[in-house]
Design an enzyme around this catalytic site. Structure first.
Site, PDB file in Angstrom:
ATOM      1  N   SER A   1       0.832  -1.197   0.000  1.00  0.00           N
ATOM      2  CA  SER A   1       0.000   0.000   0.000  1.00  0.00           C
ATOM      3  C   SER A   1       0.867   1.248   0.000  1.00  0.00           C
ATOM      4  O   SER A   1       2.021   1.228   0.462  1.00  0.00           O
ATOM      5  CB  SER A   1      -0.904   0.018   1.243  1.00  0.00           C
ATOM      6  OG  SER A   1      -1.543   1.265   1.420  1.00  0.00           O
TER       7      SER A   1
ATOM      8  N   TYR B   1      -3.480  -1.362   9.515  1.00  0.00           N
ATOM      9  CA  TYR B   1      -3.349  -1.604   8.078  1.00  0.00           C
ATOM     10  C   TYR B   1      -1.962  -1.202   7.591  1.00  0.00           C
ATOM     11  O   TYR B   1      -1.277  -1.977   6.902  1.00  0.00           O
ATOM     12  CB  TYR B   1      -4.430  -0.798   7.352  1.00  0.00           C
ATOM     13  CG  TYR B   1      -4.427  -0.932   5.852  1.00  0.00           C
ATOM     14  CD1 TYR B   1      -5.031  -2.017   5.225  1.00  0.00           C
ATOM     15  CD2 TYR B   1      -3.859   0.060   5.053  1.00  0.00           C
ATOM     16  CE1 TYR B   1      -5.060  -2.129   3.847  1.00  0.00           C
ATOM     17  CE2 TYR B   1      -3.880  -0.040   3.669  1.00  0.00           C
ATOM     18  CZ  TYR B   1      -4.475  -1.132   3.071  1.00  0.00           C
ATOM     19  OH  TYR B   1      -4.494  -1.231   1.695  1.00  0.00           O
TER      20      TYR B   1
END
Length: 260
Positions: A139, A152
């Site tokens: 990410s 996350y």
């Protein structure tokens, strides 16, 4: 000739979003694809639509036994495995000091443990087939900070570490390992409005574009089809001399802050 002719690729989280678009593009480019997910109805429907080039398997990426079953199905259906796209992931919003331990561990189990088990289980099969590729989905947040997504971001940063180590260890076995680092992408994970059957997809996408217009230099959210194109590049001979690298696909978001 397709860029993936003759290849067999396992894609996790393939029932919708980025994984679905990767599966569609890979089959269009000649691959046979194993669609792995926990969304069984959607996955089975997609496999049926893609025809003989696809099979669906239920896979909880945090369970080693599920990975072993997925490998067995792939080999029974197609005889070998040449590639893996670790796409499955979950996102939870919470400030760090308010994050319950159970929530943090859940995100770790899916995102980080899932990628680890994928590499561990599938890499020996790829090596046996003579080499191939692994693409891990990290990410934008693995490379910079973002409030309210601590669990996350931590797992996605860990995936970059796994990617580099795997690239070093698996290179002698002719396996290339790279990571994609998407920014904001218009999928159900970042745009839950897509899950509303009464919502207009065009309207929800336009709303997301407007949200990111001031944050992203390209003034829009990314599309899952664009991430699929990057996954194709990293899974094909076009990237034959690339391994161990993170590839940012974020519309320029990571470049910095614009004052204009």
């Amino acid at each position: 000739m397709g860029k993936l002719d003759g290849r067999v690729v396992v894609i996790t989280g393939a029932s919708r979003g980025q994984g679905e678009q990767e599966a569609r593009l890979f089959t269009a480019e000649g691959a046979r694809v194993v669609l792995a997910d926990v969304l069984d109805d959607q996955g089975e429907e997609l496999a049926k639509e893609l025809g003989d080039s696809a099979r669906y398997v239920h896979l909880d990426v945090g369970r080693e036994a599920d990975w072993q079953a997925a490998v067995a199905l792939a080999k029974a259906a197609f005889g070998r495995i040449d590639g893996l796209v670790n796409n499955a992931g979950i996102l939870r919003f919470n400030e760090l000091t308010s994050t319950p331990l159970e929530e943090f561990q859940q995100v770790v189990q899916v995102n980080q443990v899932g990628a680890f088990l994928g590499i561990k289980t599938v890499a020996p099969e790829i090596a046996q087939a003579g080499g191939g590729t692994i693409v891990n989905t990290a990410s934008y947040t693995a490379l910079t900070g973002m409030a309210a997504v601590g669990s996350y971001a931590a797992t996605k940063a860990a995936i970059l570490g796994l990617t580099r180590v795997a690239a070093l260890e698996l290179a002698p076995r002719k396996i290339r390992v790279n990571a994609m680092c998407p920014g904001a992408i218009d999928t159900p994970m970042s745009n839950p409005a897509q899950l509303d059957p009464d919502a207009d997809p065009a309207e929800t996408s336009a709303a997301l574009d407007e949200l990111y217009k001031r944050l992203v230099p390209l003034e829009r959210v990314g599309r899952p089809e664009e991430v699929a194109e990057l996954a194709l590049f990293l899974s094909s001979a076009d990237s034959s001399y690339i391994t161990g690298q993170p590839f940012v696909i974020d519309g320029g978001w990571l470049a910095g802050v614009s004052l204009f």
